[in-house]
Motif scaffolding. Structure first.
Motif, PDB file in Angstrom:
ATOM      1  N   UNK A  99       4.352  -1.985  13.643  1.00 21.90           N
ATOM      2  CA  UNK A  99       5.229  -2.035  12.458  1.00 21.90           C
ATOM      3  C   UNK A  99       6.077  -3.294  12.366  1.00 21.90           C
ATOM      4  N   UNK A 100       6.251  -3.730  11.124  1.00 15.92           N
ATOM      5  CA  UNK A 100       7.144  -4.837  10.788  1.00 15.92           C
ATOM      6  C   UNK A 100       8.084  -4.333   9.702  1.00 15.92           C
ATOM      7  N   UNK A 101       9.374  -4.578   9.898  1.00 10.83           N
ATOM      8  CA  UNK A 101      10.385  -4.242   8.899  1.00 10.83           C
ATOM      9  C   UNK A 101      10.887  -5.540   8.299  1.00 10.83           C
ATOM     10  N   UNK A 117       2.744  -3.240   0.780  1.00 11.47           N
ATOM     11  CA  UNK A 117       2.491  -2.171   1.746  1.00 11.47           C
ATOM     12  C   UNK A 117       1.138  -1.497   1.531  1.00 11.47           C
ATOM     13  N   UNK A 118       0.569  -1.609   0.341  1.00 12.33           N
ATOM     14  CA  UNK A 118      -0.777  -1.073   0.117  1.00 12.33           C
ATOM     15  C   UNK A 118      -1.786  -1.839   0.964  1.00 12.33           C
ATOM     16  N   UNK A 119      -1.531  -3.130   1.165  1.00 11.68           N
ATOM     17  CA  UNK A 119      -2.405  -3.963   1.992  1.00 11.68           C
ATOM     18  C   UNK A 119      -2.036  -3.881   3.468  1.00 11.68           C
ATOM     19  N   UNK A 120      -0.823  -3.405   3.755  1.00 13.31           N
ATOM     20  CA  UNK A 120      -0.308  -3.399   5.125  1.00 13.31           C
ATOM     21  C   UNK A 120       0.496  -2.118   5.347  1.00 13.31           C
ATOM     22  N   UNK A 121      -0.178  -1.018   5.722  1.00 14.96           N
ATOM     23  CA  UNK A 121       0.520   0.265   5.874  1.00 14.96           C
ATOM     24  C   UNK A 121       1.557   0.293   7.001  1.00 14.96           C
ATOM     25  N   UNK A 122       1.569  -0.695   7.881  1.00 16.92           N
ATOM     26  CA  UNK A 122       2.573  -0.746   8.950  1.00 16.92           C
ATOM     27  C   UNK A 122       3.758  -1.624   8.536  1.00 16.92           C
ATOM     28  N   UNK A 123       3.924  -1.823   7.220  1.00 18.79           N
ATOM     29  CA  UNK A 123       5.021  -2.635   6.704  1.00 18.79           C
ATOM     30  C   UNK A 123       6.104  -1.724   6.132  1.00 18.79           C
TER      31      UNK A 123
END
Length: 147
Positions: A99-101, A117-123
């Protein structure tokens, strides 16, 4: 923690420290080295980097200047204002999948965050003006831990 100053690291270590160990990188290159060396559970990433030396900023200035019709001043401001996204891309390209915040207020830009976030669910994101309790909740949520 990736930021170009010391405000977040000072606030996090002072007010959001319980049970969390922080490390700081002040540029995208340092962040890439950090995730390779330490593999943090979560990266807390500032969006704007206006104090980083320009030679340490990520992003192709030739391409950005072209995007802004030759206006290198606007291109540089865009690069600084969105450096967090350049760093995020570099971390993901380097294989960091945790995860990245992003510390940025997407409240008025929910559509932009949904697209990211659709491209990066861990965002995840946490508004940059958030209080310690909100930041801690964001970190714990991203780490998959009950706050």
């Amino acid at each position: 923690m990736v930021e170009d100053g010391d405000e977040y690291i000072t606030n996090l270590t002072t007010f959001v420290a319980e049970g969390i160990d922080y490390r700081q990188a002040k540029s995208g290159g340092q962040a890439e080295r950090m995730v390779h060396a330490e593999l943090p559970d979560v990266v807390y990433l500032d969006m704007r980097f206006d104090r980083t030396p320009i030679e340490e900023l990520l992003g192709d200035m030739v391409q950005l200047t072209g995007r802004f019709n030759g206006d290198s001043g606007r291109a540089r401001r865009f690069q600084q204002d969105n450096q967090g996204l350049f760093i995020l891309r570099a971390l993901r390209d380097a294989g960091y999948r945790r995860p990245v915040i992003l510390s940025y207020d997407f409240g008025a830009e929910e559509r932009r965050f949904r697209a990211l976030s659709a491209k990066d669910p861990a965002l995840f994101y946490c508004p940059d003006y958030a209080d310690a309790k909100t930041i801690r909740r964001a970190i714990m949520r991203a780490a998959g831990v009950s706050a």
